[in-house]
Design an enzyme around this catalytic site. Structure first.
Site, PDB file in Angstrom:
ATOM      1  N   ARG A 193       0.854  -1.177   0.000  1.00  0.00           N
ATOM      2  CA  ARG A 193       0.000   0.000   0.000  1.00  0.00           C
ATOM      3  C   ARG A 193       0.893   1.230   0.000  1.00  0.00           C
ATOM      4  NH1 ARG A 193       2.177   1.563   3.828  1.00  0.00           N
ATOM      5  NH2 ARG A 193       0.789   3.339   3.796  1.00  0.00           N
ATOM      6  N   ALA A 219       0.879   5.159  -2.073  1.00  0.00           N
ATOM      7  CA  ALA A 219       0.730   5.491  -3.493  1.00  0.00           C
ATOM      8  C   ALA A 219       1.923   5.044  -4.362  1.00  0.00           C
ATOM      9  CB  ALA A 219       0.469   6.985  -3.628  1.00  0.00           C
ATOM     10  N   ASP A 241      -1.796  10.793  -1.737  1.00  0.00           N
ATOM     11  CA  ASP A 241      -2.118   9.786  -2.752  1.00  0.00           C
ATOM     12  C   ASP A 241      -2.452  10.414  -4.096  1.00  0.00           C
ATOM     13  OD1 ASP A 241      -2.820   8.645   0.029  1.00  0.00           O
ATOM     14  OD2 ASP A 241      -2.502   6.925  -1.286  1.00  0.00           O
ATOM     15  N   ASN A 275      -5.172  12.667   0.914  1.00  0.00           N
ATOM     16  CA  ASN A 275      -4.354  11.723   1.689  1.00  0.00           C
ATOM     17  C   ASN A 275      -5.271  10.937   2.621  1.00  0.00           C
ATOM     18  OD1 ASN A 275      -1.706  10.684   2.317  1.00  0.00           O
ATOM     19  ND2 ASN A 275      -1.877  11.690   4.296  1.00  0.00           N
TER      20      ASN A 275
HETATM   21  O1  MRU Z   1      -4.525   3.268   2.136  1.00  0.00           O
HETATM   22  P1  MRU Z   1      -3.030   3.394   2.078  1.00  0.00           P
HETATM   23  O2  MRU Z   1      -2.336   2.794   3.254  1.00  0.00           O
HETATM   24  O3  MRU Z   1      -2.477   2.945   0.765  1.00  0.00           O
HETATM   25  O4  MRU Z   1      -2.810   4.956   2.160  1.00  0.00           O
HETATM   26  C1  MRU Z   1      -1.510   5.476   2.166  1.00  0.00           C
HETATM   27  C2  MRU Z   1      -1.472   6.903   2.471  1.00  0.00           C
HETATM   28  O5  MRU Z   1      -2.452   7.578   2.597  1.00  0.00           O
HETATM   29  C3  MRU Z   1      -0.127   7.508   2.488  1.00  0.00           C
HETATM   30  O6  MRU Z   1      -0.042   8.514   3.438  1.00  0.00           O
HETATM   31  C4  MRU Z   1       0.073   8.051   1.065  1.00  0.00           C
HETATM   32  O7  MRU Z   1       0.038   7.013   0.127  1.00  0.00           O
HETATM   33  C5  MRU Z   1       1.282   8.771   0.879  1.00  0.00           C
HETATM   34  S1  MRU Z   1       2.531   7.639   0.760  1.00  0.00           S
HETATM   35  C6  MRU Z   1       3.868   7.910   0.226  1.00  0.00           C
END
Ligand code: MRU
Length: 363
Positions: free
Chosen positions: A53, A55, A244, A254
């Site tokens: 997980r 982004a 994201d 985010n």
């Molecule tokens: O649902 P997730 O765990 O994939 O969400 C991740 C986030 O919200 C992070 O803060 C975001 O991807 C930034 S990561 C570099």
């Protein structure tokens, strides 16, 4: 980053080829388990079920997913099917579409016989570039932490609040929001991180805390509602979060709860920084609140919690009354006006169309 002295990325091709390996993030922080993905469908499943997980890592996994698909069916139809299947996995992180578009653009003109090799090379390039980009974000964000440290007369420590996990586990290596924190720690600046637990999936409590602990960075996990209180009492010098998807005018999508932290930071005049690699910018969108699709995830993430019992068993328990309905929006949007600055691989800029254009003039 190193785990028990061994350097790891979050995704890597298996030694014998034909597969990729990942760290199963659903098992952290209590178990460190790697998983082998041999098909595009397994890569899609790993993204959907959040074994991987964050982004940038979602993007890299999708790229390797296309490479896996090419091993089995490198026809135009195979490429289209991989693109469509992987694109469906998660709707919010734009890095997914960015990586898939890049793979398709690279592979479409290539003869099917040569596609597998080209696909593996392109996926590896995407992963390597992510590592470079995040290292640059670390260097650029370090300057802001250094400034905060100097503003305190180099007394005490720099207190930084972060939300969700935007560390190396969310990327191929280094992280986005956490990269400057690692850089500051490694440069000898005493940093302390307030880690929002980040319900419902607890990426902060499970993943960010695990990363920071492994690297020896001072930190404390706090409940999601504590940040505002600490800001009112001068215990947060700056916030850094990931994103994201960020729009062309600097609205930041985010993990759910980020917006509330930005509001609290604004009210308390605490700088609120967002760290992002350029593939996270969606140049086609302006208004993040109106235009970014927000993933609604399974309600069980809200009604249930997974954890470790004192005798070492991993268990899931229900925290809501049986039968109470739940809702689970996974992301929210922080308007650009609440963001002090964006930290990118090209430098730091205002969260605005002008700011982003100054760093990316060709977009
Ligand atoms: O649902 P997730 O765990 O994939 O969400 C991740 C986030 O919200 C992070 O803060 C975001 O991807 C930034 S990561 C570099």
């Amino acid at each position: 980053m190193k785990i028990n002295g061994i350097p790891y990325r979050t995704i890597w091709p298996a030694p014998a080829g034909q597969a990729v390996e990942i760290i199963d993030q659903t098992r952290l922080p209590h178990e460190f388990v790697t998983v082998r993905l041999e098909t595009m469908e397994e890569a899609a499943h790993a993204i959907m079920e959040m074994l991987v997980r964050g982004a940038p890592l979602i993007g890299a996994t999708a790229a390797y997913g296309v490479a896996l698909a090419m091993n089995h069916n490198a026809s135009d139809e195979g490429l289209e099917n991989a693109y469509a299947t992987l694109l469906e996995t998660r709707p919010t992180a734009i890095n997914l579409r960015w990586a898939l578009d890049r793979m398709k653009k690279r592979l479409t003109p290539v003869h099917p016989g040569a596609r597998p090799e080209a696909a593996w090379a392109e996926a590896a390039a995407i992963a390597d570039e992510d590592v470079e980009i995040n290292a640059s974000i670390g260097r650029n964000g370090l300057a802001l932490i250094q400034k905060a440290w100097e503003a305190k007369g180099k007394q005490g420590r720099v207190n930084i609040l972060t939300h969700c996990n935007a560390g190396w586990l969310a990327t191929v290596d280094w992280g986005t929001a956490i990269a400057p924190i690692y850089a500051a720690h490694d440069a000898g600046i005493p940093v302390h991180v307030w880690v929002d637990e980040t319900r419902p999936r607890n990426q902060g409590a499970s993943l960010t805390a695990w990363e920071l602990k492994s690297h020896g960075v001072s930190h404390a996990v706090i409940v999601d509602n504590a940040g505002g209180h600490y800001m009112q009492h001068g215990l947060v010098d700056l916030c850094i979060v990931g994103t994201d998807r960020t729009t062309a005018r600097g609205d930041v999508c985010n993990k759910i709860g980020t917006y509330l932290k930005a509001l609290a930071a604004f009210d308390n005049k605490v700088p609120f920084y967002v760290a992002l690699p350029s593939p996270t910018i969606d140049w086609t969108l302006e208004d993040g609140i109106k235009d970014i699709p927000i993933e609604e995830r399974n309600g069980e993430e809200v009604s249930h919690l997974q954890g470790r019992t004192d005798d070492g068993r991993i268990m899931k328990v229900q925290v809501t009354p049986v039968g109470s309905p739940v809702a689970n929006p996974a992301f929210d949007v922080t308007p650009a006006r609440l963001v002090t600055a964006l930290i990118t691989e090209k430098g730091v800029c205002a969260a605005s169309a002008e700011g982003l254009k100054s760093l990316f003039p060709n977009r």
